[in-house]
Design a protein around this motif. Structure first.
Motif, short mmCIF file in Angstrom:
data_model
loop_
_atom_site.label_atom_id
_atom_site.label_comp_id
_atom_site.label_asym_id
_atom_site.label_seq_id
_atom_site.Cartn_x
_atom_site.Cartn_y
_atom_site.Cartn_z
N LYS A 394 0.83 -1.21 0.00
CA LYS A 394 0.00 0.00 0.00
C LYS A 394 0.86 1.26 0.00
O LYS A 394 0.49 2.26 -0.58
CB LYS A 394 -0.91 0.04 1.24
CG LYS A 394 -1.75 -1.20 1.45
CD LYS A 394 -2.71 -1.45 0.32
CE LYS A 394 -3.65 -2.61 0.62
NZ LYS A 394 -4.16 -3.24 -0.59
N VAL A 395 1.98 1.18 0.71
CA VAL A 395 2.81 2.38 0.80
C VAL A 395 4.29 2.01 0.88
O VAL A 395 4.67 1.09 1.62
CB VAL A 395 2.36 3.29 1.99
CG1 VAL A 395 2.28 2.52 3.28
CG2 VAL A 395 3.27 4.50 2.16
N ALA A 396 5.09 2.71 0.05
CA ALA A 396 6.55 2.52 0.12
C ALA A 396 7.13 3.75 0.80
O ALA A 396 6.68 4.88 0.55
CB ALA A 396 7.11 2.38 -1.29
N ILE A 397 8.10 3.52 1.66
CA ILE A 397 8.65 4.63 2.45
C ILE A 397 10.14 4.77 2.14
O ILE A 397 10.90 3.79 2.28
CB ILE A 397 8.40 4.40 3.95
CG1 ILE A 397 6.88 4.31 4.16
CG2 ILE A 397 8.98 5.53 4.80
CD1 ILE A 397 6.47 3.59 5.38
N PHE A 398 10.52 5.95 1.69
CA PHE A 398 11.90 6.18 1.26
C PHE A 398 12.54 7.32 2.05
O PHE A 398 11.96 8.42 2.10
CB PHE A 398 11.96 6.65 -0.21
CG PHE A 398 11.20 5.84 -1.20
CD1 PHE A 398 11.09 4.46 -1.09
CD2 PHE A 398 10.61 6.46 -2.32
CE1 PHE A 398 10.41 3.71 -2.04
CE2 PHE A 398 9.93 5.72 -3.27
CZ PHE A 398 9.83 4.35 -3.13
N PRO A 399 13.74 7.12 2.57
CA PRO A 399 14.52 8.29 3.00
C PRO A 399 15.18 8.87 1.73
O PRO A 399 15.63 8.11 0.88
CB PRO A 399 15.57 7.68 3.94
CG PRO A 399 15.70 6.25 3.52
CD PRO A 399 14.43 5.85 2.82
N LEU A 400 15.21 10.17 1.61
CA LEU A 400 15.78 10.78 0.40
C LEU A 400 17.24 10.37 0.24
O LEU A 400 17.69 10.06 -0.86
CB LEU A 400 15.66 12.30 0.49
CG LEU A 400 16.07 13.08 -0.76
CD1 LEU A 400 15.18 12.72 -1.95
CD2 LEU A 400 15.98 14.58 -0.50
N THR A 401 17.98 10.37 1.37
CA THR A 401 19.37 9.89 1.34
C THR A 401 19.56 8.90 2.48
O THR A 401 18.70 8.81 3.37
CB THR A 401 20.37 11.05 1.54
OG1 THR A 401 20.14 11.60 2.84
CG2 THR A 401 20.22 12.14 0.50
#
Ligand code: GAP
Length: 492
Positions: A394-401
């Protein structure tokens, strides 16, 4: 250049493998024909389709309950149901290629070809001739039709056919450890019989009043003569079936009701209306007084996904006869004349959908190759436009770096969302690449944590279909996602 249906279908199949939806069973041993495994995303999608069906059929109906009956059943069940004597497919061999075909499948392919060529009269005539031959079990007529319509073997190209013969589709095995004296049992070819034999158990223990339904989802096995078109026709597959028990005389009303209700279930997913059609059976099996297929337009033509059958009191009466046990219901409600109905064997309306076919339909419908090229650069993306309620993730969570505390913040968000939603954390590769990977598996939301998130507890949320991004408070994420993935969007 626009892709042909064949090319598109091939792309869907390779996409399904590449992203972990469907694998050939025992692939390292060159596979087992018409048997497939569902991978890490495929099993999530399959579970979501099951949940959608179960919600709609069981949990949204006070008078429908679900069961989970065993795959093995007493061998007499299959004698009573007619499967031992009559669950056959007509097969024909080409003498030159030595290839075996289902006679009715060869004719159906011809019908599809006529339809594609606009020869609708010819298609309709062949359909009705074939239906008549199948219903009358007229095997020589099936062969006549194959010859009359000039059908050749796709491998040898010749019309050198054997006679048509019947082939029983049930798998059997030995029950018990002793070879001698052990009984032959069958792997069930449909889940429905597990419902029929439990009709009174459920009715009495659940104090069910007619009309009521019993539903179940489970494996079924058929030794298909030919199996092809990926997961369309398998030897091991899953069915989602519901038997609705009604008063004799009210069967027509309920057949019409379920026909409409089931089509609505399909259409709620947003499939274009012209992709579905009913195929009402003109010639009926001896136990049915009405039957229709819900057909979907696959890349290889309109094919059955679901059957709705008015099965009269045939199955329960057969089980009464073969088991010697009463399968009757005592109806103490009044009829139109004000009289109690008393005891009777209920009539049954069945809805029966193949889970794997529904899965294939869902993938085909969702698969899109989008050209995003601009004057400056060429670009494209592959997208699964799955309904958010069905999406595996349902949701992917990414840190920008990968530094500055962003991974920790992203994981913190994941730790709050994972109770309610299937989440995926990714920190590898550029953000654009990560978005594309999620598009390809149908994830409706990507949440990106950046340096601003550390200061004001906001993130960007990116929407799969529009690719639009908005800045939202972390505290609002749960509500935003829940709103989109809720079953309410499909069932209300
Ligand atoms: N109890 C009724 C029954 O089994 P059916 O038309 O034989 O009816 C119902 O099967 C549904 O099961 C079909 O509409 C199809 O979606 C699915 N199905 C049947 N055979 C299948 C196979 N070999 N592989 C995948 N799905 C199959």
């Amino acid at each position: 250049m626009a892709k042909t249906n064949d090319e598109q279908f091939k792309n869907v199949i390779s996409h399904a493998k590449e992203y972990g939806f469907v694998f050939q069973s025992s692939e390292i041993y060159d596979g087992l024909s018409a048997v497939y495994d569902y991978g890490q995303l495929g099993s999530e999608l399959k579970n979501n389709i099951k949940a959608y069906w179960w919600k709609a059929m069981v949990q949204m109906h006070e008078n429908i309950v679900g069961i989970d009956s065993a795959i093995f059943m007493h061998p007499k069940v299959w004698k009573a149901s007619g499967h031992v004597d009559g669950f056959n497919d007509p097969m024909i061999d080409n003498k030159d290629s030595k290839k075996r075909y289902r006679a009715d499948q060869l004719l159906e392919d011809k019908i599809t070809k006529y339809e594609k060529e606009g020869k609708t009269d010819k298609a309709a005539k062949l359909q009705s001739d074939m239906d008549a031959a199948l219903t009358g079990e007229n095997l020589s007529e099936l062969k006549n039709l194959i010859e009359e319509h000039g059908i050749a073997c796709p491998i040898s190209g010749t019309k050198n056919w054997t006679d048509v013969r019947q082939f029983n589709l049930m798998f059997s095995t030995q029950f018990g450890a002793m070879a001698e004296g052990s009984d032959e049992v069958y792997l069930r070819p449909e889940t429905a019989q597990g419902i029929f034999v439990n009709f009174l158990n459920v009715q009495k223990s659940g104090r069910m009043k007619i009309p009521f339904g019993i539903a179940q989802i489970g494996k079924a096995f058929r030794n298909e003569v030919i199996a092809r078109q990926f997961i369309m026709r398998m030897r091991e597959f899953e069915q989602m079936e519901m038997q609705f028990f009604v008063r004799p005389g009210e069967d027509k009303k309920w057949f019409d009701y379920w026909k409409i209700a089931r089509l609505k279930w399909h259409q709620a997913l947003g499939t274009p209306e012209n992709k579905y059609r009913f195929h009402d059976h003109v010639k009926l099996a001896h136990y049915a007084n009405a039957a229709t297929d819900i057909e979907f337009e696959f890349p290889f033509g309109f094919k059955e996904v679901e059957g709705i059958h008015s099965r009269t009191d045939f199955d329960l009466k057969q089980h009464e006869q073969f088991s010697g046990k009463k399968m009757q219901y005592f109806d103490n409600d009044l009829n139109e004349e004000g009289k109690p109905f008393g005891n009777y064997v209920p009539y049954v309306i069945e809805t029966s959908i193949g889970l794997d076919r529904m899965f294939l339909l869902t993938l085909i419908n969702a698969f899109e190759e989008q050209d995003l090229s601009t004057e400056e650069k060429q670009d494209s993306r592959t997208l699964l436009r799955l309904h958010p309620a069905l999406a595996p993730i349902k949701v992917a969570i990414f840190p920008l770096t990968k530094k500055d505390g962003l991974p920790e913040k992203a994981k913190e968000i994941m730790d709050t969302l994972k109770f309610d939603f299937n989440c995926m954390y990714e920190e590898k590769d550029a953000i654009g690449k990560r978005y594309r990977r999620q598009d390809a598996i149908g994830t409706p939301f990507c949440v990106t944590v950046d340096h601003q998130s550390l200061e004001d507890n906001t993130v960007t949320i990116r929407h799969r279909d529009s690719m639009e991004q908005e800045r939202v408070a972390i505290a609002d994420l749960e509500k935003i996602i829940a709103n989109k993935v809720s079953w309410k969007n499909l069932l209300a």
